[in-house]
Motif scaffolding. Structure first.
Motif, mmCIF file in Angstrom:
data_model
loop_
_atom_site.group_PDB
_atom_site.id
_atom_site.type_symbol
_atom_site.label_atom_id
_atom_site.label_comp_id
_atom_site.label_asym_id
_atom_site.label_seq_id
_atom_site.Cartn_x
_atom_site.Cartn_y
_atom_site.Cartn_z
ATOM 1 N N LEU A 147 -3.802 40.295 22.985
ATOM 2 C CA LEU A 147 -4.351 41.163 22.246
ATOM 3 C C LEU A 147 -4.817 42.408 22.867
ATOM 4 N N ARG A 148 -5.562 41.899 24.170
ATOM 5 C CA ARG A 148 -6.333 43.220 24.766
ATOM 6 C C ARG A 148 -4.991 44.212 25.472
ATOM 7 N N THR A 149 -3.989 43.686 25.932
ATOM 8 C CA THR A 149 -2.944 44.505 26.510
ATOM 9 C C THR A 149 -2.158 45.209 25.653
ATOM 10 N N ARG A 150 -1.829 44.461 24.419
ATOM 11 C CA ARG A 150 -0.883 45.276 23.482
ATOM 12 C C ARG A 150 -1.750 46.339 22.731
ATOM 13 N N THR A 151 -3.092 46.062 22.391
ATOM 14 C CA THR A 151 -3.923 46.896 21.590
ATOM 15 C C THR A 151 -4.266 48.126 22.580
ATOM 16 N N LEU A 152 -4.167 47.856 23.816
ATOM 17 C CA LEU A 152 -4.571 48.980 24.751
ATOM 18 C C LEU A 152 -3.503 49.982 24.839
#
Length: 193
Positions: free
Chosen positions: A139-144
């Motif tokens: 979630l953190r990396t793909r949203t970024l």
């Protein structure tokens, strides 16, 4: 006047039920967290998350024992809190006091749930914990990647946080209304045996 022996018996009897007591208060802190989350940043984004919401986690955890469910709630809150620790919140124009209040409310819930679950780690929980950790990392990396960071990133994280807090609230309500009360009675009875 209460004797020392009576006080010792009372304390040893109440110890197994402390988690029950905390879960009675969970709703208050959960509502506070959700309210602060909604108020700290205005309208929630309509943008879709790049990572599908893991409803399967919430469905599968409902079939496990109560202790595993409480550990899942604790671990989920830890992952949510970590989202707000590892990043630059200065790119959003959220209300600072409400944002800090939200983070403190999460930390309070985590601390209390840790005291309930400190000795309750099993292999299945470790597997679920790893899946949960992988989800939040994705979630953190793909949203970024999708947003390029900044305000859009935080608004999407906030939206997903709200969905998770709502699901956790439903899970705790189901624990409190059904099996957990039975489990606490069993622990209480075992303490007297």
């Amino acid at each position: 006047m209460i004797s020392w022996t009576g006080l010792l018996v009372l304390c040893s009897t109440l110890s197994p039920a402390l988690c029950c007591d905390w879960l009675r208060h969970y709703g208050h802190y959960s509502n506070m967290s959700l309210s602060l989350l909604r108020l700290m940043g205005g309208q929630v984004t309509e943008q879709e998350s790049p990572v599908p919401f893991p409803y399967r986690f919430y469905i599968s955890i409902r079939t496990t024992e109560v202790r595993s469910q409480v550990v899942f709630v604790r671990d989920s809150l830890v992952q949510i809190a970590d989202l707000y620790r590892h990043g630059n919140l200065s790119s959003v124009t959220w209300d600072t006091d409400r944002t800090n209040g939200f983070r403190m409310s999460l930390d309070r819930q985590i601390d209390e749930l840790r005291s309930c679950t400190k000795d309750q780690v099993r292999l299945q929980n470790l597997q679920k914990k790893n899946s949960l950790r992988k989800y939040y990392k994705k979630l953190r990396t793909r949203t970024l990647e999708q947003t390029g960071g900044g305000s859009a990133y935080w608004q999407l994280i906030r939206k997903e946080t709200q969905l998770h807090l709502e699901q956790l609230d439903l899970l705790v309500n189901s624990i409190r209304s059904s099996r957990y009360s039975n489990s606490c009675r069993q622990e209480h009875d075992a303490a007297w045996s």
